[in-house]
Design an enzyme around this catalytic site. Structure first.
Site, short mmCIF file in Angstrom:
data_model
loop_
_atom_site.label_atom_id
_atom_site.label_comp_id
_atom_site.label_asym_id
_atom_site.label_seq_id
_atom_site.Cartn_x
_atom_site.Cartn_y
_atom_site.Cartn_z
CG ASN A 9 2.51 -4.38 16.36
OD1 ASN A 9 1.46 -4.04 15.83
ND2 ASN A 9 2.72 -5.62 16.79
CD1 TRP A 10 1.27 2.11 17.35
CD2 TRP A 10 -0.64 3.11 16.74
NE1 TRP A 10 1.57 3.42 17.01
CE2 TRP A 10 0.41 4.05 16.63
CE3 TRP A 10 -1.93 3.52 16.39
CZ2 TRP A 10 0.20 5.35 16.22
CZ3 TRP A 10 -2.14 4.82 15.97
CH2 TRP A 10 -1.09 5.73 15.89
CE LYS A 11 1.88 -6.04 20.54
NZ LYS A 11 2.30 -7.18 21.33
CG HIS A 98 3.13 -10.02 15.82
ND1 HIS A 98 2.73 -10.61 17.00
CD2 HIS A 98 3.86 -8.93 16.16
CE1 HIS A 98 3.20 -9.89 18.02
NE2 HIS A 98 3.90 -8.87 17.54
CD GLU A 100 0.67 -10.09 19.96
OE1 GLU A 100 0.08 -9.29 19.22
OE2 GLU A 100 1.45 -9.71 20.88
CD GLU A 170 8.21 -8.69 17.14
OE1 GLU A 170 8.28 -7.57 17.63
OE2 GLU A 170 7.13 -9.24 16.86
N GLY A 176 5.80 -8.27 25.18
CA GLY A 176 4.80 -7.83 26.15
C GLY A 176 5.05 -8.33 27.57
CB SER A 216 10.13 -6.09 26.61
OG SER A 216 8.98 -6.88 26.89
C1 PEP Z 1 5.38 -6.61 19.37
O1 PEP Z 1 4.19 -6.70 19.54
O2 PEP Z 1 5.83 -6.78 18.24
C2 PEP Z 1 6.24 -6.32 20.53
C3 PEP Z 1 7.52 -6.43 20.38
O3 PEP Z 1 5.61 -5.96 21.70
P1 PEP Z 1 6.31 -5.36 23.00
O4 PEP Z 1 7.27 -4.29 22.57
O5 PEP Z 1 5.19 -4.81 23.82
O6 PEP Z 1 7.03 -6.48 23.69
#
Ligand code: PEP
Length: 253
Positions: A9-11, A98, A100, A170, A176, A216
């Site tokens: 997931n590049w966001k 997600h 976010e 998640e 993050g 992470s």
């Molecule tokens: C995500 O944005 O879905 C995610 C899991 O981010 P990260 O791996 O950076 O924690």
């Protein structure tokens, strides 16, 4: 046997040029023989989809995803992108719900149900995210919350629709932050999710649904997470911006 999936997931990262370079590195490395039965997904910004789609070889194991789509097919929604637009570009999957987006854009359970339906209707796979904030886990309310997130947005789907989903667990406190759920915590929740799917849709559907862990994931912890029986791969944020690291994670099954 369920699919093994490494989804990046590049966001909101990379320019289209940087993204194209990153995608070409990922695609090159993803053609390694050892990854032939692993599905690699790149969830990229909307602006990158068309150029990256053109360089994906016609193999079955490298897919492109969008990070969101609007719940309506068209209309006066300035700045939004619809499911038919994504389908036209050849998008395979759409990340929905997600944390976010739930947090910053206040996506509701009802809206996420509509989005899930619209994505399915346009022949794309929803990668449906769920997961609790730290306070919920500390109150020991994390199982109830995840059950509510899934049942409120997904459990009105019929069996055929539900069978097409990918679920991503998640925990928000792990996204993050550099803090990862332990493999025991991940397995416990993934098992719980599979169990509620079994109760609602039956054992054969529950056994088929890929459940990804996100939060992470790094090359150093991927192996212990991916070796859990109910963890079918990862949704990877930060670490997916480095092709080598991302492919190392994909090789951790
Ligand atoms: C995500 O944005 O879905 C995610 C899991 O981010 P990260 O791996 O950076 O924690």
């Amino acid at each position: 046997m369920r699919k093994k999936i490494a989804a990046g997931n590049w966001k909101m990262n990379t320019t289209p040029e940087e993204g194209l370079k990153l995608a070409s590195q990922v695609i090159h490395m993803a053609q390694d023989e050892s990854l032939s039965d692993t599905t690699i997904i790149m969830s990229v910004p909307f602006t990158h989809i068309e150029s990256i789609k053109k360089i994906i070889p016609p193999t079955k194991n490298i897919l492109i995803a969008a990070q969101n789509c609007h719940k309506e097919v068209s209309g006066a929604y300035t700045g939004e992108i619809s499911a038919p637009m994504l389908q036209y570009l050849g998008v395979d999957c759409v990340v929905l719900g997600h944390s976010e987006r739930r947090e910053y854009y206040k996506e509701s359970y009802a809206e996420l149900e509509t989005k899930t339906r619209i994505v399915l209707k346009h022949q794309m796979t929803p990668i449906f995210c769920c997961g609790e904030k730290l306070a919920k886990r500390q109150e020991n309310a994390h199982f109830d919350l995840v059950k509510e997130q899934l049942s409120s947005s997904l459990f009105e789907l019929n069996v055929i629709e539900f069978a097409k989903l990918v679920i991503a667990y998640e925990p928000v406190w792990a996204i993050g932050t550099g803090v990862t759920a332990s493999s025991e915590e991940a397995q416990e929740m993934h098992h719980f999710i599979r169990d509620i799917i079994t109760k609602k849709y039956g054992d054969s559907i529950a056994k088929k649904i890929p459940i990804l862990y996100g939060g992470s994931v790094k090359p150093e912890n991927a192996q212990s997470l991916f070796s859990c029986p109910d963890v079918d791969g990862g949704l990877i944020g930060g670490a997916s911006l480095d092709a080598e690291g991302f492919i190392d994670i994909a090789k951790s099954f």
